[in-house]
Design a protein around this motif. Sequence first.
Motif, PDB file in Angstrom:
ATOM      1  N   ALA A  57       0.862  -1.184   0.000  1.00  0.00           N
ATOM      2  CA  ALA A  57       0.000   0.000   0.000  1.00  0.00           C
ATOM      3  C   ALA A  57       0.893   1.227   0.000  1.00  0.00           C
ATOM      4  N   GLN A  58       0.692   2.102  -0.983  1.00  0.00           N
ATOM      5  CA  GLN A  58       1.503   3.319  -1.086  1.00  0.00           C
ATOM      6  C   GLN A  58       0.683   4.549  -0.708  1.00  0.00           C
ATOM      7  N   VAL A  59       1.187   5.271   0.290  1.00  0.00           N
ATOM      8  CA  VAL A  59       0.592   6.543   0.725  1.00  0.00           C
ATOM      9  C   VAL A  59       1.599   7.634   0.402  1.00  0.00           C
ATOM     10  N   SER A  60       1.171   8.670  -0.309  1.00  0.00           N
ATOM     11  CA  SER A  60       2.105   9.719  -0.695  1.00  0.00           C
ATOM     12  C   SER A  60       1.468  11.096  -0.556  1.00  0.00           C
ATOM     13  N   ASP A  61       2.304  12.093  -0.276  1.00  0.00           N
ATOM     14  CA  ASP A  61       1.887  13.500  -0.282  1.00  0.00           C
ATOM     15  C   ASP A  61       0.635  13.741   0.551  1.00  0.00           C
ATOM     16  N   LEU A  62       0.665  13.275   1.768  1.00  0.00           N
ATOM     17  CA  LEU A  62      -0.477  13.443   2.667  1.00  0.00           C
ATOM     18  C   LEU A  62      -0.616  14.882   3.135  1.00  0.00           C
ATOM     19  N   HIS A 219       4.860  13.226  -5.403  1.00  0.00           N
ATOM     20  CA  HIS A 219       5.365  14.575  -5.681  1.00  0.00           C
ATOM     21  C   HIS A 219       4.558  15.383  -6.696  1.00  0.00           C
ATOM     22  N   ALA A 220       4.066  14.762  -7.757  1.00  0.00           N
ATOM     23  CA  ALA A 220       3.469  15.521  -8.863  1.00  0.00           C
ATOM     24  C   ALA A 220       2.024  15.924  -8.609  1.00  0.00           C
ATOM     25  N   HIS A 221       1.380  15.347  -7.582  1.00  0.00           N
ATOM     26  CA  HIS A 221      -0.021  15.664  -7.249  1.00  0.00           C
ATOM     27  C   HIS A 221      -0.945  15.471  -8.445  1.00  0.00           C
ATOM     28  N   GLY A 222      -0.612  14.513  -9.284  1.00  0.00           N
ATOM     29  CA  GLY A 222      -1.470  14.238 -10.433  1.00  0.00           C
ATOM     30  C   GLY A 222      -1.466  15.319 -11.492  1.00  0.00           C
ATOM     31  N   ILE A 256       5.677   3.626 -10.785  1.00  0.00           N
ATOM     32  CA  ILE A 256       4.286   3.956 -10.490  1.00  0.00           C
ATOM     33  C   ILE A 256       4.254   5.286  -9.748  1.00  0.00           C
ATOM     34  N   VAL A 257       3.458   6.221 -10.252  1.00  0.00           N
ATOM     35  CA  VAL A 257       3.377   7.564  -9.676  1.00  0.00           C
ATOM     36  C   VAL A 257       2.016   7.751  -9.030  1.00  0.00           C
ATOM     37  N   SER A 258       2.026   8.024  -7.734  1.00  0.00           N
ATOM     38  CA  SER A 258       0.780   8.288  -7.008  1.00  0.00           C
ATOM     39  C   SER A 258       0.371   9.754  -7.165  1.00  0.00           C
ATOM     40  N   ARG A 259      -0.922   9.986  -7.280  1.00  0.00           N
ATOM     41  CA  ARG A 259      -1.427  11.359  -7.312  1.00  0.00           C
ATOM     42  C   ARG A 259      -1.420  11.997  -5.923  1.00  0.00           C
ATOM     43  N   GLY A 260      -1.173  11.203  -4.901  1.00  0.00           N
ATOM     44  CA  GLY A 260      -1.086  11.737  -3.548  1.00  0.00           C
ATOM     45  C   GLY A 260      -2.438  11.890  -2.892  1.00  0.00           C
ATOM     46  N   LEU A 261      -2.401  12.269  -1.617  1.00  0.00           N
ATOM     47  CA  LEU A 261      -3.618  12.307  -0.798  1.00  0.00           C
ATOM     48  C   LEU A 261      -3.887  13.652  -0.154  1.00  0.00           C
ATOM     49  N   LEU A 275      -4.999   6.417  -3.181  1.00  0.00           N
ATOM     50  CA  LEU A 275      -4.273   5.369  -2.476  1.00  0.00           C
ATOM     51  C   LEU A 275      -3.886   4.319  -3.510  1.00  0.00           C
ATOM     52  N   VAL A 276      -2.593   3.985  -3.562  1.00  0.00           N
ATOM     53  CA  VAL A 276      -2.092   3.042  -4.555  1.00  0.00           C
ATOM     54  C   VAL A 276      -1.865   1.680  -3.905  1.00  0.00           C
ATOM     55  N   ILE A 277      -2.354   0.638  -4.539  1.00  0.00           N
ATOM     56  CA  ILE A 277      -2.139  -0.734  -4.085  1.00  0.00           C
ATOM     57  C   ILE A 277      -1.412  -1.488  -5.183  1.00  0.00           C
TER      58      ILE A 277
END
Length: 283
Positions: A57-62, A219-222, A256-261, A275-277
């Motif tokens: 589970a990836q959590v980013s940019d909370l 980082h990129a916030h989508g 894989i780039v997360s859009r963040g939370l 949330l990335v799985i």
Amino acid sequence: MVRKDKAFIVTVVLEILAIIFVSLGIWIAYTNFNIDVSYYEVKDDLIPDEFDGFKIAQVSDLHDRDWKGELESLVAAEKPDIIVVTGDIINSVNEYYYNSLDFLKQAIKIAPVYFISGNHEANCYNYRFIKNLMSEIGVIIADDKSFIIERGDKRINLIGIEDPSATETNDYFDSYHVIIKEKINALKKEGLYNIVLSHRPEYFRAYVEAGADLVLCGHAHGGQVIIGDKGLFAPGQGFFPEYTQGIHIKNDTSMIVSRGLGDSVLPRVNNMPELVIVTLRSK
């Protein structure tokens, strides 16, 4: 008669515009206050059979956003083997971290949590203090470290990269490119599947050249504002950036780039927090 027709047309146009603006406002609110769960399966010859089904589970940019238990519930429901936090749990403008720390306290009850710094941590005066707090509650600080994860007698390697802005350098891109590549080369294990946690997707070329197998970034916030499936702007990439979300593959490297939370300055438009799985699959 003509005046009445014009007045009618103007009224209709104003009503249509009002409906559009209200609908846009509702959509922006919805996409800012709900979490999208994105699923990826990654297959590789280097992934042992024992790690088939291994879930990350990836959590980013909370950015210290308070999801009031929703994020914890979503993560717990996925039953991940590990949780990785790929930077920016705080906002360096106000240095708030209380909500993020509360999330981490719950997350470590679900699975081991590995954390790397983002640019907001690197630019935060209190980061050392906050890092110590995370360590005290059981979060594994992975900045510039590697960790062997075992299942049975098989292993994979997890690498954490400290955000480049914590390193003094004169040339923004080329020096960081070399630094990141050198760090990965020093920490990777030949013959094992090497997963890299690194905040910044704009260094994809460095990850490829270093031979990383899988890279998880944020980082990129989508791209902040998404038009179609393209982001408008991302730090480090400028307008119409290439790496804002999803999976990118070159040679034997998948990123894989997360859009963040969370958000640091501007609200999202057509861009749901994510949330990335990631599930590993052996070939």
